[in-house]
Design a protein around this motif. Sequence first.
Motif, short mmCIF file in Angstrom:
data_model
loop_
_atom_site.label_atom_id
_atom_site.label_comp_id
_atom_site.label_asym_id
_atom_site.label_seq_id
_atom_site.Cartn_x
_atom_site.Cartn_y
_atom_site.Cartn_z
N PHE A 150 0.86 -1.18 0.00
CA PHE A 150 0.00 0.00 0.00
C PHE A 150 0.89 1.23 0.00
O PHE A 150 1.80 1.34 0.84
CB PHE A 150 -0.95 0.03 1.20
CG PHE A 150 -2.02 1.07 1.07
CD1 PHE A 150 -3.13 0.84 0.28
CD2 PHE A 150 -1.89 2.30 1.70
CE1 PHE A 150 -4.12 1.81 0.13
CE2 PHE A 150 -2.87 3.27 1.56
CZ PHE A 150 -3.99 3.03 0.77
N ASN A 171 -2.83 7.58 1.05
CA ASN A 171 -3.26 7.81 2.43
C ASN A 171 -3.58 9.29 2.60
O ASN A 171 -2.77 10.17 2.30
CB ASN A 171 -2.14 7.38 3.39
CG ASN A 171 -2.46 7.73 4.83
OD1 ASN A 171 -2.05 8.79 5.32
ND2 ASN A 171 -3.16 6.87 5.53
N GLU A 199 -3.43 4.21 9.19
CA GLU A 199 -4.35 3.56 8.25
C GLU A 199 -3.61 2.82 7.15
O GLU A 199 -4.17 1.92 6.51
CB GLU A 199 -5.28 4.59 7.63
CG GLU A 199 -6.31 5.17 8.59
CD GLU A 199 -7.22 6.15 7.88
OE1 GLU A 199 -8.40 5.80 7.69
OE2 GLU A 199 -6.76 7.25 7.50
N LYS A 204 -3.51 -0.78 8.10
CA LYS A 204 -4.82 -1.42 7.96
C LYS A 204 -5.15 -1.66 6.48
O LYS A 204 -5.65 -2.73 6.11
CB LYS A 204 -5.90 -0.57 8.61
CG LYS A 204 -7.31 -1.16 8.46
CD LYS A 204 -8.34 -0.33 9.16
CE LYS A 204 -9.76 -0.81 8.87
NZ LYS A 204 -9.99 -2.19 9.33
N ARG A 205 -4.86 -0.67 5.66
CA ARG A 205 -5.16 -0.81 4.23
C ARG A 205 -4.30 -1.89 3.59
O ARG A 205 -4.76 -2.62 2.70
CB ARG A 205 -4.95 0.52 3.52
CG ARG A 205 -5.97 1.61 3.89
CD ARG A 205 -7.36 1.30 3.35
NE ARG A 205 -7.37 1.23 1.91
CZ ARG A 205 -7.53 2.28 1.10
NH1 ARG A 205 -7.68 3.50 1.63
NH2 ARG A 205 -7.55 2.13 -0.21
N GLY A 233 -5.86 -5.10 4.43
CA GLY A 233 -7.07 -5.29 3.64
C GLY A 233 -6.80 -5.84 2.25
O GLY A 233 -7.68 -6.47 1.65
N GLN A 234 -5.58 -5.61 1.75
CA GLN A 234 -5.24 -6.12 0.42
C GLN A 234 -5.27 -7.66 0.37
O GLN A 234 -5.43 -8.25 -0.70
CB GLN A 234 -3.84 -5.63 0.01
CG GLN A 234 -3.68 -4.12 -0.06
CD GLN A 234 -4.64 -3.47 -1.04
OE1 GLN A 234 -4.73 -3.90 -2.19
NE2 GLN A 234 -5.37 -2.47 -0.59
#
Length: 470
Positions: free
Chosen positions: A369, A374, A438, A441-442, A445-446
């Motif tokens: 990410f 962001n 974040e 977290k992102r 999420g991937q």
Amino acid sequence: MQEIKTDVLVIGAGSGGLSFAAGAVQMGADVTLLEGHKMGGDCLNFGCVPSKALIAAAKQAQAMRGGERFGVTPVDPMVDYAAAKRHVHDVIETIAPVDSQERFQGMGVRVIREYGRFVDRDTVVAGDNRITARRIVIATGSSPLVPPIDGLADVPFHTNETIFDLMEKPDHLIVVGGGPIGMEMAQAHIRLGCKVTVIEGAKALGKDDPEMAAVVLKRLRDEGVEIMEGAQVTRVSGRDGAITVHTPAGDVAGTHLLMAVGRKTNVEKLNLDAAGVEHDRAIKVGSDLRTTNRRVYAIGDVAGGYQFTHVAGYHGATVIRPILFGLPAKARTDHIPWATYTDPELAQVGLTEAQAREAHGDRLEVLRFPYHENDRAIASGRTEGLIKVMVVRARIVGASIAGAQAGELIGLWALVIANRMKIGQVAQMVAPYPTLGEISKRAAGQYFAPRLFQSEAVKTVVRLVQRFLP
């Protein structure tokens, strides 16, 4: 000669030795601590603390140059180099009481300001003291490595043990060594108004993920640091204020020289052979940090492996268990993070992508990410960098971050690996908005995005459920 009998003798009052001594004495052990140089060791006096203080001063100078995007007129700062160094010394003095002889004596530790030398397997002589201990912890740390380069002995040079006492701003600082110390000092000095050239025999920041290191090296070059890679130093010549470093790639002339090519363990004063403690470049220890002498443990830099202050502290806490309670304990390495405090920062825990691919092959998934997606990074103008998370069957085996506050962000992934958590537990975290946190977290999420959003099975189930919902 004063005879002292003690439960535990700690040799070295750096991070590891102090961590152990503080814990052991507060749990009721009789603790004797030897320190022949400065309380607090390398980290407080010559390493982590002064370098971060100088980096902070340099960051303030750089901020004045970069305000245009925020509507602030950029200016070339007037840098008082000596005042920046006084800030460094003020920071050391502020922190020093925490590591002081007075504090540890107040806890009940017997502090002797002498170097220690083994005379047999459980006895150490320090000055006029002969100390016999049930257990001995060697925590003598490491010192700057000064390689045998032709001409170096005849030319004035600095290491991390002397650079922070230099009060006169170098016109042109030559840094030999492109590791974390060299690159941190290079950027700090370019921002404080010096010309800086880094000479590295192999690859700059070569122990880190190359993709992540490239983010940092680009910024340093953009700020004006000249970085010569693959340039092995063959000779040094000159005098104070006029020094030339000779390499096959060309000669570099400057006013000051900083040697930052690595570290060597502090074992030469210990007379380890008398104690039956095997060693080469470092003291040989098992995973329990015990040496070949069952009464003796070695922690921190002197035990080899990772040479970080937080590792020494971790080792100090680890050996509390076997020494005080006779219970087994082993030191892990898979969850140890590290950071390089350049701007942007560079941080790692666990395996790099290359290491993970070698270890796990096709089972590896690399989650990525970028900072530029962001919102907080965008608002702050800190969009350079990215995070990579290495995952094998939902288990995190490594994380790499290059970007703003990478050293802070890596702590989450160190926690995850230390507790063997799975990627889904990070994805379930709710990070405050907008924060750089974040990004983690992102990235997590991937892992689930293709499994949820690109799965025909999931879509079929959703359509079926929607048909029968009231």
